[in-house]
Write an enzyme that holds these catalytic residues in place. Sequence first.
Site, short mmCIF file in Angstrom:
data_model
loop_
_atom_site.label_atom_id
_atom_site.label_comp_id
_atom_site.label_asym_id
_atom_site.label_seq_id
_atom_site.Cartn_x
_atom_site.Cartn_y
_atom_site.Cartn_z
N THR A 1 -16.73 5.60 2.81
CA THR A 1 -17.14 4.90 1.59
C THR A 1 -18.04 3.73 1.96
OG1 THR A 1 -15.25 3.40 1.66
CG2 THR A 1 -14.95 5.50 0.47
N TYR B 1 0.83 -1.20 0.00
CA TYR B 1 0.00 0.00 0.00
C TYR B 1 0.87 1.25 0.00
CZ TYR B 1 -3.88 3.06 1.35
OH TYR B 1 -4.84 4.05 1.39
#
Length: 278
Positions: A204, A169
């Site tokens: 989200t 990441y």
Amino acid sequence: MTDLSGTVALVTGASRGVGRGIAIELGTAGATVYVTGRSVADGTEGLPGTVTETAELVTERGGEGVAVRCDHTVDADVEALFDRIERRQGRLDLLVNNVWGGYEAYDETFDAPFWEQPLDRWDAMFDAGVRAHFSASRLAVPLLLASDTGLIVATSSGDGEKYRGSVPYDVSKTAVERLGKATAHELREHGVASVVVQPGFTRTERVVATFEAAGEPVPEETHSPAYVGRAVVALAGDPAVMERSGDVHAVGDLAREYDFTDSDGSQPPAFELDTEPL
């Protein structure tokens, strides 16, 4: 309210999440917004959201939403997308590189030491992330050069040089930001700007579902996807945006500079990671 009437924009990875938030806010400002993703009739990964729904919301808000089914890891799909925009619009004013496949197959190994990470997670983050951004950017440039206000905005995440908690990441998001800086360097003499924005902890659909599955409330420090969208609208409407080209900006910082708020009227500050700089 920034007026982006007449602006032609493309938001990649806009079925849901940050991409949808950006597309809807661009629509609210009056833009024509092409929205892409793999979800057309049904959501993917058990999550709601399709490009069709996003395009309809863009139009409801006052813009013109155009849904395009596109897998950004398939070159033929991406080439067909830009061919379509060229035929119908003749130019592109704003490209938002938001597509990201790095959260698929998310599980407890996401934050594991790198030697315990599955290799396909690296592939997903780079193929459906960094490579997808590069692919869209290179195909967009001829259309951006036909615009008087060409701008590329990439979404990333992080907090300065602090470690993001996972090697794949961290490296992929750093690469997205370096790509934004490097493309800005080559585009500057052509009058096209390239800026990277870093959302904070965003509510989200995936984040909400994760906390609900754990029986926990969504943290108060989260902000809506609309907050990111308003940052992109502010950048797109800034006649001096070229002065920001090559920069990385936290959404919370842009909110204070451009004086916009989240959909609930709050103005969450820039996200801060609880880790040390590398």
